[in-house]
Every structure is written in C-alpha cells, then in structure tokens.
Design a protein around this motif. Structure first.
Motif, short mmCIF file in Angstrom:
data_model
loop_
_atom_site.label_atom_id
_atom_site.label_comp_id
_atom_site.label_asym_id
_atom_site.label_seq_id
_atom_site.Cartn_x
_atom_site.Cartn_y
_atom_site.Cartn_z
N GLU A 57 50.27 27.38 9.96
CA GLU A 57 49.95 28.69 9.41
C GLU A 57 48.77 29.34 9.67
N THR A 58 47.73 28.32 9.92
CA THR A 58 46.31 28.98 10.23
C THR A 58 46.06 28.72 11.65
N VAL A 59 45.74 29.50 12.55
CA VAL A 59 45.48 29.15 13.96
C VAL A 59 43.96 29.74 14.17
N GLU A 60 43.14 28.84 14.95
CA GLU A 60 41.80 29.06 15.52
C GLU A 60 42.02 29.26 16.96
N PRO A 61 41.78 30.25 17.35
CA PRO A 61 42.05 30.31 18.87
C PRO A 61 41.01 29.59 19.54
N SER A 62 41.44 28.99 20.76
CA SER A 62 40.63 27.99 21.62
C SER A 62 39.65 28.95 22.15
N THR A 63 38.31 28.67 22.28
CA THR A 63 37.33 29.19 23.06
C THR A 63 37.07 28.55 24.34
N SER A 64 37.73 27.45 24.55
CA SER A 64 37.87 26.85 25.97
C SER A 64 38.92 27.36 26.71
N SER A 65 38.74 27.78 27.88
CA SER A 65 39.68 28.48 28.90
C SER A 65 40.63 27.67 29.42
N THR A 66 41.88 27.76 29.56
CA THR A 66 42.62 27.38 30.37
C THR A 66 42.67 28.14 31.53
N VAL A 67 42.55 27.31 32.71
CA VAL A 67 42.37 28.12 34.11
C VAL A 67 43.21 27.96 35.03
N PHE A 68 43.99 29.03 35.59
CA PHE A 68 45.00 28.98 36.49
C PHE A 68 44.64 29.35 37.81
N ASP A 69 44.73 28.67 38.84
CA ASP A 69 44.46 29.02 40.20
C ASP A 69 45.36 30.08 40.81
N VAL A 70 45.06 30.85 41.36
CA VAL A 70 45.72 32.02 42.11
C VAL A 70 45.10 32.18 43.76
N THR A 71 46.07 32.80 44.62
CA THR A 71 45.56 33.18 45.83
C THR A 71 44.85 34.24 45.84
N ASP A 72 45.41 35.42 45.20
CA ASP A 72 44.72 36.74 45.31
C ASP A 72 44.75 37.28 43.88
N ILE A 73 43.48 37.29 43.34
CA ILE A 73 43.30 37.67 41.91
C ILE A 73 43.51 38.94 41.55
N GLU A 74 43.47 40.07 42.68
CA GLU A 74 43.64 41.30 42.25
C GLU A 74 45.23 41.55 42.02
N ASP A 75 45.68 41.17 43.02
CA ASP A 75 47.29 41.05 42.87
C ASP A 75 47.74 40.46 41.65
N ALA A 76 47.41 39.22 41.41
CA ALA A 76 48.00 38.66 40.14
C ALA A 76 47.46 39.44 38.89
N VAL A 77 46.55 40.02 38.68
CA VAL A 77 46.00 40.66 37.93
C VAL A 77 46.77 42.06 37.51
N HIS A 78 47.06 42.65 38.75
CA HIS A 78 47.89 43.84 38.65
C HIS A 78 49.76 43.44 38.27
N LYS A 79 49.91 42.38 38.56
CA LYS A 79 51.27 42.05 38.28
C LYS A 79 51.43 41.57 36.95
N LEU A 80 50.48 40.92 36.32
CA LEU A 80 50.51 40.53 34.85
C LEU A 80 50.11 41.85 33.97
N GLN A 81 49.30 42.63 34.45
CA GLN A 81 49.15 44.05 33.62
C GLN A 81 50.24 44.56 33.51
N GLY A 82 51.09 44.72 34.66
CA GLY A 82 52.37 45.53 34.86
C GLY A 82 53.64 44.85 33.77
N VAL A 83 53.31 43.77 33.11
CA VAL A 83 54.36 42.95 32.33
C VAL A 83 53.88 42.99 30.84
N GLY A 84 52.39 43.76 30.82
CA GLY A 84 51.91 43.77 29.50
C GLY A 84 50.83 42.93 29.13
N VAL A 85 50.17 41.97 29.91
CA VAL A 85 49.19 41.10 29.89
C VAL A 85 47.77 42.06 29.90
#
Length: 120
Positions: A57-85
């Motif tokens: 019922e109550t959620v406190e967002p985690s302030t510690s980041s879960t980190v995912f490695d990528v090979t090309d961050i610009e491409d990954a950001v572009h693709k995720l933005q394309g699906v609404g992230v």
C-alpha cells in the motif's frame, strides 16, 4: 558459502504496472507472477540476476540505483526513450571510467545504465 546470483526486491503499488515496465519497456522475462500473493519476478539480461516485486500500500522509492551495463549508452537511451522511458537529466561522463544515465520505474525506484570506458 554463496552461489552465483543476485535478487533485487522492490515494494510496488501495482504488480501489473511493474511487470509491464520491466518486460515491455526493458525487455526482461517474466519468471513468476502470483496476483493472489501480490508477488512477481523478472529475469534480467544479467546471468543469475532477477528482480522481484511485492505489492504494498505504501511504497518508499529506493534511492540506491540498480545499474545495468550496456555497450552503447547513447543507443540504449535512445531505444528506451522510444518506448516511453524518461531519463533524469543527460548522460553523465566520468572521464576515462564510465558513462551513466539515470531513470526510474513506475514507483520511482532509481535505475541506471552504465557504459564502462575502461577495462575493469
């Protein structure tokens, strides 16, 4: 003593919303879903790493980041933005070390993309 593997667990407002975000937007695979218990798990693209969810019922967002490695961050950001992230700010670069991009899941849990610039 330890075996290979890691589970990250989040409290979430809606299992359905979280599953949709992590499977449809991030491309992870649903492993378990029990609406009656208000629990679910997804398999990430990292070997032996899963993310679990418990409806609360109550959620406190985690302030510690879960980190995912990528090979090309610009491409990954572009693709995720394309699906609404939505990302928080721009891609950050720590010279000769790493590039980082921060975003959040539907409950505000901090997530991050990381592209290593040097060999670890």
């Amino acid at each position: 003593m330890f075996v290979p593997g890691l589970t990250v667990w989040y409290n979430v407002r809606s299992i359905e919303s979280s599953l949709a975000f992590y499977t449809e937007k991030l491309g992870f695979e649903e492993l378990f879903h029990n609406p009656e218990w208000g629990m679910a798990m997804v398999k990430t693209n990292t070997d032996n790493c899963v993310i679990g969810f418990s409806e609360a019922e109550t959620v406190e967002p985690s302030t510690s980041s879960t980190v995912f490695d990528v090979t090309d961050i610009e491409d990954a950001v572009h693709k995720l933005q394309g699906v609404g992230v939505s990302f928080v700010g721009e891609i950050e670069t720590i010279d000769d070390f790493v590039k980082l991009a921060t975003f959040a899941d539907p409950d505000g849990h901090s997530l991050m993309l990381s592209q290593q610039l040097t060999e670890l």
